[in-house]
Design a protein around this motif. Structure first.
Motif, mmCIF file in Angstrom:
data_model
loop_
_atom_site.group_PDB
_atom_site.id
_atom_site.type_symbol
_atom_site.label_atom_id
_atom_site.label_comp_id
_atom_site.label_asym_id
_atom_site.label_seq_id
_atom_site.Cartn_x
_atom_site.Cartn_y
_atom_site.Cartn_z
ATOM 1 N N ARG A 75 0.828 -1.206 0.000
ATOM 2 C CA ARG A 75 0.000 0.000 0.000
ATOM 3 C C ARG A 75 0.864 1.259 0.000
ATOM 4 O O ARG A 75 0.480 2.288 -0.583
ATOM 5 N N GLN A 128 -0.424 3.534 -5.864
ATOM 6 C CA GLN A 128 -1.349 4.658 -5.763
ATOM 7 C C GLN A 128 -2.597 4.266 -4.967
ATOM 8 O O GLN A 128 -2.943 3.090 -4.845
ATOM 9 N N LYS A 129 -3.283 5.250 -4.460
ATOM 10 C CA LYS A 129 -4.455 5.015 -3.612
ATOM 11 C C LYS A 129 -5.536 4.236 -4.343
ATOM 12 O O LYS A 129 -6.217 3.399 -3.752
#
Length: 284
Positions: free
Chosen positions: A66, A70-71
Motif C-alpha cells: 500500500r 497509488q491510492k
C-alpha cells in the motif's frame, strides 16, 4: 525483509505495467498460508508461535504494498476459511486475520477460499448438500460478514446464475469468484449475465474407482483443467466432454509421484515398483 520487498516490488511493477490491482495469495498452503497455519509454521521468532506473530508477515506485506502503489490501485488478499488439517489454520483464526486486515485500511477486498495442496482431497469430499448449494464456503462467509465489514469475494463450487444471485442476495458476499469453470467457459460470466446460459456445466472427471477418486481425485481434477488451459492458450478446441489420452498419462504420472515421493503415505515397496513401471510405460 527480502520477502516483503519482493511482494511490494511486484505490486509496483504490476501498477506500472497498467494493471488495475493485485491479489496477495495467502491461501491453499502457499508461502503466506504456511505462515498463518500452526501446522506448518513452527518458527520461534517474530513470525511464529502466537496467531498474532503468524499473521505478521501478511500484514507487513499488505502495508508495504500500500505504501508503494497509488491510492486507487486495488489490493486484494486471498484467504483460507480453514485448511482442513488437524492442528492447522482454523475458522476462528481466519476471522481474526480478517479483522486485522480490515484494521489496516489498506485492503480493498478479501477472497474466501479453503484447503491446501497438501490435502487437496478435502475439497473432493464436500457434503452433497454443500455441493448442491454450490457455494462451498458460504457458511464461513456469513460468519465473516458478521465479524467485519471488509468487502468479500466468495469462490468455490459456483456454476449456476441462481446460486450466485442467492449468495449475493444473502448480503454475506459482495462478489462471486469463478475459477475452474473459466478453464472451459472463458466467456462464462458474459453468457450468465446475458441469460444465454443458466449455468456453467460442471466437469469433475473421475476414474470410477473409489480408492483412486478419493485419494487422487482432486489432483486429477487439477490436471484435467490444466489441459484445457493449455488448449485455450494454443488455440486448440476445448472439448470438455472428451477425455484426452494425455489425461490418463497425467493420472499415471500423478500416481507415480504420490507413491514414490510420498513414502509416508504409501510406504509399500510393491506400489513403488508398480508406479515406476507405470512411469516407464508413459515415457516410452
Amino acid at each position: 525483509e527480502d520477502v516483503v520487498e519482493r511482494f511490494a516490488i511486484t505490486a509496483q511493477r504490476a501498477e506500472e505495467a497498467g494493471f488495475d490491482g493485485v491479489q496477495v495469495h495467502s491461501a491453499h498452503g502457499y508461502l503466506l498460508s504456511s505462515f498463518l497455519s500452526p501446522h506448518t509454521n513452527r518458527r520461534t521468532d517474530d513470525y511464529g508461535g502466537s496467531p498474532e506473530k503468524r499473521r505478521a508477515l501478511l500484514l507487513r506485506i499488505v502495508g508495504k504494498i500500500r505504501e508503494r502503489v497509488q491510492k486507487g490501485f486495488v489490493l486484494m488478499v486471498k484467504l483460507n476459511s480453514a485448511d482442513f488439517q488437524r492442528g492447522g489454520f482454523s475458522e476462528e483464526e481466519s476471522l481474526e486475520v480478517l479483522k486485522a486486515l480490515e484494521a489496516t485500511a489498506g485492503v480493498d477486498m478479501v477472497e474466501i477460499s479453503g484447503g491446501t495442496y497438501e490435502k487437496m482431497e478435502a475439497l473432493q469430499t464436500v457434503k452433497d448438500s454443500t455441493r448442491q448449494r454450490e457455494a462451498f464456503f458460504l457458511d464461513f462467509a456469513q460468519k465473516a460478514r458478521a465479524a467485519c465489514n471488509i468487502p468479500l469475494m466468495l469462490t468455490g463450487g459456483f456454476s449456476s446464475a441462481a446460486a450466485m444471485n442467492e449468495a449475493l442476495q444473502s448480503k454475506a458476499v459482495d462478489v462471486i469468484g469463478l475459477a475452474r469453470p473459466l478453464c472451459v467457459y472463458p466467456d462464462g460470466p458474459k453468457q450468465l449475465i446475458s441469460g444465454e446460459l443458466a449455468a456453467l456445466k460442471r466437469h469433475a472427471p473421475v476414474i470410477g474407482i473409489r480408492y483412486i477418486d478419493n485419494s487422487l481425485g482432486a489432483a486429477f481434477n487439477n490436471f484435467w483443467h490444466n489441459a484445457h488451459i493449455r488448449n485455450l492458450a494454443t488455440g486448440s478446441p476445448v472439448q470438455p466432454d472428451k477425455l484426452r489420452p494425455s489425461i490418463l498419462k497425467m493420472l499415471i504420472l500423478d500416481m507415480t509421484f504420490t507413491y514414490i515421493w510420498d513414502p509416508q503415505r504409501n510406504p509399500g515397496k510393491t506400489r513403488c515398483i508398480v508406479a515406476s513401471l507405470a512411469l516407464l510405460v508413459v515415457l516410452l
